[in-house]
Design a protein around this motif. Structure first.
Motif, mmCIF file in Angstrom:
data_model
loop_
_atom_site.group_PDB
_atom_site.id
_atom_site.type_symbol
_atom_site.label_atom_id
_atom_site.label_comp_id
_atom_site.label_asym_id
_atom_site.label_seq_id
_atom_site.Cartn_x
_atom_site.Cartn_y
_atom_site.Cartn_z
ATOM 1 N N GLU A 134 -10.845 -1.999 -5.910
ATOM 2 C CA GLU A 134 -9.524 -1.389 -6.140
ATOM 3 C C GLU A 134 -8.589 -1.997 -5.123
ATOM 4 O OE1 GLU A 134 -8.313 1.886 -3.976
ATOM 5 O OE2 GLU A 134 -9.093 0.331 -2.629
ATOM 6 N N GLY A 135 -7.302 -1.697 -5.227
ATOM 7 C CA GLY A 135 -6.343 -2.411 -4.420
ATOM 8 C C GLY A 135 -5.809 -1.684 -3.197
ATOM 9 N N THR A 136 -5.960 -0.366 -3.165
ATOM 10 C CA THR A 136 -5.328 0.396 -2.089
ATOM 11 C C THR A 136 -5.907 0.069 -0.719
ATOM 12 O OG1 THR A 136 -4.795 2.195 -3.608
ATOM 13 C CG2 THR A 136 -4.825 2.730 -1.266
ATOM 14 N N ALA A 137 -7.237 -0.059 -0.641
ATOM 15 C CA ALA A 137 -7.863 -0.289 0.662
ATOM 16 C C ALA A 137 -7.324 -1.562 1.308
ATOM 17 C CB ALA A 137 -9.381 -0.356 0.511
ATOM 18 N N GLY A 138 -7.269 -2.639 0.535
ATOM 19 C CA GLY A 138 -6.774 -3.895 1.074
ATOM 20 C C GLY A 138 -5.303 -3.808 1.447
ATOM 21 N N ALA A 139 -4.524 -3.148 0.606
ATOM 22 C CA ALA A 139 -3.095 -3.024 0.878
ATOM 23 C C ALA A 139 -2.860 -2.224 2.155
ATOM 24 C CB ALA A 139 -2.401 -2.348 -0.314
ATOM 25 N N VAL A 140 -3.642 -1.179 2.319
ATOM 26 C CA VAL A 140 -3.497 -0.340 3.507
ATOM 27 C C VAL A 140 -3.968 -1.093 4.756
ATOM 28 C CG1 VAL A 140 -4.486 1.696 4.617
ATOM 29 C CG2 VAL A 140 -3.511 1.881 2.321
ATOM 30 N N ARG A 141 -5.015 -1.880 4.618
ATOM 31 C CA ARG A 141 -5.461 -2.711 5.736
ATOM 32 C C ARG A 141 -4.343 -3.656 6.159
ATOM 33 N NH1 ARG A 141 -5.966 -7.267 5.917
ATOM 34 N NH2 ARG A 141 -6.362 -7.711 3.730
ATOM 35 N N TYR A 142 -3.675 -4.231 5.169
ATOM 36 C CA TYR A 142 -2.541 -5.105 5.470
ATOM 37 C C TYR A 142 -1.445 -4.338 6.206
ATOM 38 C CZ TYR A 142 2.074 -6.975 4.748
ATOM 39 O OH TYR A 142 3.361 -7.362 4.954
ATOM 40 N N VAL A 143 -1.127 -3.160 5.732
ATOM 41 C CA VAL A 143 -0.068 -2.363 6.357
ATOM 42 C C VAL A 143 -0.448 -2.026 7.792
ATOM 43 C CG1 VAL A 143 1.065 -0.112 6.335
ATOM 44 C CG2 VAL A 143 0.837 -1.414 4.213
ATOM 45 N N ALA A 144 -1.712 -1.664 8.006
ATOM 46 C CA ALA A 144 -2.159 -1.281 9.353
ATOM 47 C C ALA A 144 -2.045 -2.450 10.320
ATOM 48 C CB ALA A 144 -3.598 -0.778 9.308
ATOM 49 N N SER A 145 -2.094 -3.667 9.792
ATOM 50 C CA SER A 145 -2.038 -4.837 10.662
ATOM 51 C C SER A 145 -0.613 -5.201 11.038
ATOM 52 C CB SER A 145 -2.697 -6.036 9.961
ATOM 53 O OG SER A 145 -1.850 -6.490 8.919
ATOM 54 N N GLY A 146 0.355 -4.473 10.494
ATOM 55 C CA GLY A 146 1.724 -4.958 10.547
ATOM 56 C C GLY A 146 2.677 -4.343 11.535
ATOM 57 N N GLY A 147 2.209 -3.505 12.469
ATOM 58 C CA GLY A 147 3.110 -2.991 13.487
ATOM 59 C C GLY A 147 4.041 -1.889 13.003
ATOM 60 N N GLU A 148 5.068 -1.607 13.817
ATOM 61 C CA GLU A 148 5.930 -0.450 13.601
ATOM 62 C C GLU A 148 6.660 -0.452 12.253
ATOM 63 O OE1 GLU A 148 6.526 2.492 15.191
ATOM 64 O OE2 GLU A 148 4.685 1.824 16.167
ATOM 65 N N GLU A 149 7.229 -1.614 11.931
ATOM 66 C CA GLU A 149 8.074 -1.638 10.734
ATOM 67 C C GLU A 149 7.286 -1.346 9.453
ATOM 68 O OE1 GLU A 149 6.541 -5.774 11.194
ATOM 69 O OE2 GLU A 149 7.192 -4.138 12.490
#
Length: 417
Positions: free
Chosen positions: A84-99
RNA sequence: GUGGGUGUAGCUCAGUUGGUUAGAGCGCCAGAUUGUGAUUCUGGAUGUCGCGGGUUCAAAUCCCGUCACCCACCCCA
């Protein structure tokens, strides 16, 4: 060398013309809608570390325990094809800092689950999904549902229905489970063996059982929301009230449960009557996932593209309606004309005209037949006599008329159509 | 993972209680029409009968295995 099977692996298939036209329409219109709602695309890897999924989806869920493609790379690292796609998308978001705390992203691409194929279920299937990251806010849930409805109408899909429920917060879970058990226990003996086991392991799952025996018992059980805190109930009420304000119709369904552990508060699915047993074409909800030492709250949904297509086709929408526009076909008579026409084709293409031609000196008849089959509505015919006179024969394939024209006139006729 | 159904030409399918050279329609190629498609007429080419093994004088047909497809359970998008 031994011949290799041309079959793809079980449950996976090639998607090509003419079906691909519908896929392109769906993706193109989705991009348009996402731009309006200010979601931007992310393309995450298809392969992720195994633990990303076991942690976020839950290590006892069916998707993780029974359906995931797992593998080790050459270094012995445990990996999985994304189910599924949410886990990867959330991993990406977590890697991205404050913004990234208010990230609004969408994705489209293949997902993989090693299940027995059936109608609406492939081992490689495709999802279009969105994630709106941010602390729980019922207005955000409603906005994402509005986006989903907008997508369905952009695709021209009629007859879809949204079913909505809440599963509350993790803090509500104990009360919900014990409340459900209390309500069911007096009639426990009426349940089949399998369901009685589930009563112990995962009562919530009894709610959406298809077994009529189970349904009979469940119909007498109060909705899960009755066991939740006042705050959780208020959250759902606000989502529903907001949707009503936005004139979005949803069916509140107390038996709706989701299969993944990360969901909190609002959950929903989109169902369609034209689909067979796998009748959900999308699923969504609010989630809470801990990844990389951060807690990511968000709300999103994923739509199964194959199922959207099945639903569209069930309502009479076909790929043929989105086929590419007809080309101009060039017919050559003789080697000299063949070479000159190659130049002509190149020039037309550079001016934006879709065209094709027969690349060998076949008989006119055969070339005309091919022109007809290509769907061309205009055919340029050029042989030795045209070359001599410096003209082109432009034939209209619909009414069969043709005229002799010079180059400027030809370009003018083709470019404006 | 469990159960039911199916696999024959490019496509849709027929193929008798096992019997000799495996068929139809559509599509494809060619000719009628040596420079004009979609219509019509005539002719032509199709194929590891999913794959492998077994039974038999003989297998598309019966048996076993295997691969794939379809449908349902389960689960999910």
């Amino acid at each position: 060398m031994a011949s290799v099977s041309h079959q793809p692996v079980q449950g996976m298939s090639d998607i090509a013309s003419p079906d691909i036209a519908l896929w392109q329409m769906i993706e193109q219109r989705a991009r348009g809608i996402f731009a309006r709602y200010r979601f931007s695309e992310v393309r995450t890897p298809v392969l992720e570390k195994l633990e990303l999924f076991t942690h976020s989806l839950g290590d006892t869920t069916d998707v993780v325990t029974k359906e995931m493609y797992m593998l080790e790379d050459r270094g012995g690292r445990k990996l999985a094809l994304r189910p599924e796609g949410t886990a990867g998308a959330v991993r990406y978001v977590a890697s991205g800092g404050e913004e990234s705390s208010n990230a609004r992203i969408f994705y489209m691409g293949p997902m993989f689950r090693c299940e027995r194929p059936q109608a609406g279920r492939k081992r490689q299937f495709h999802q279009i999904g969105v994630e709106a990251v941010g602390v729980p806010n019922p207005l955000a849930d409603a906005e994402v549902i509005a986006l989903q409805v907008h997508l369905l109408s952009a695709w021209g899909l009629e007859g879809a229905e949204i079913r909505l429920n809440t599963i509350g917060l993790p803090e509500d879970r104990a009360a919900v489970v014990s409340g459900l058990r209390e309500a069911i226990r007096p009639r426990l003996h009426e349940l089949p063996e399998e369901a009685r086991q589930r009563f112990e392991t995962n009562v919530l799952r009894l709610l959406d059982s298809k077994d009529p025996e189970v349904q009979k018992v469940i119909s007498g059980v109060p909705p899960v929301i009755e066991f939740m805190s006042a705050a959780s109930r208020a959250y759902l009420d606000t989502v529903i009230a907001t949707l009503r304000k936005l004139e979005i119709h949803v069916e509140v369904d107390a038996s709706l449960v989701r299969g993944l552990d990360y969901y909190v508060h609002t959950v929903w699915e989109v169902v369609h009557g034209g689909l067979g047993a796998q009748n959900a074409l999308a699923g969504g909800g609010r989630y809470r996932i801990d990844v990389g030492g951060k807690r990511i709250d968000g709300v999103g949904f994923a739509m199964g593209v194959e199922r959207v297509i099945a639903a569209l086709e069930a309502t009479g929408i076909t790929a043929a309606q989105f086929a590419p526009p007809p080309p101009v076909f060039i017919v050559s008579l003789g080697e000299a004309a063949l070479n000159e026409n190659l130049l002509l084709m190149q020039m037309l293409r550079q001016r934006g005209v879709a065209c094709e031609m027969e690349l060998s000196a076949r008989k006119v008849q055969a070339q005309m037949r091919r022109a007809d089959r290509s769907g061309a509505q205009r055919v340029i015919i050029r042989g030795d006599s045209e070359l001599e006179k410096g003209i082109f024969v432009l034939k209209n394939m619909i009414d069969g008329t043709q005229q002799e024209v010079e180059l400027p006139e030809l370009m003018c006729a083709l470019e404006k159509s």
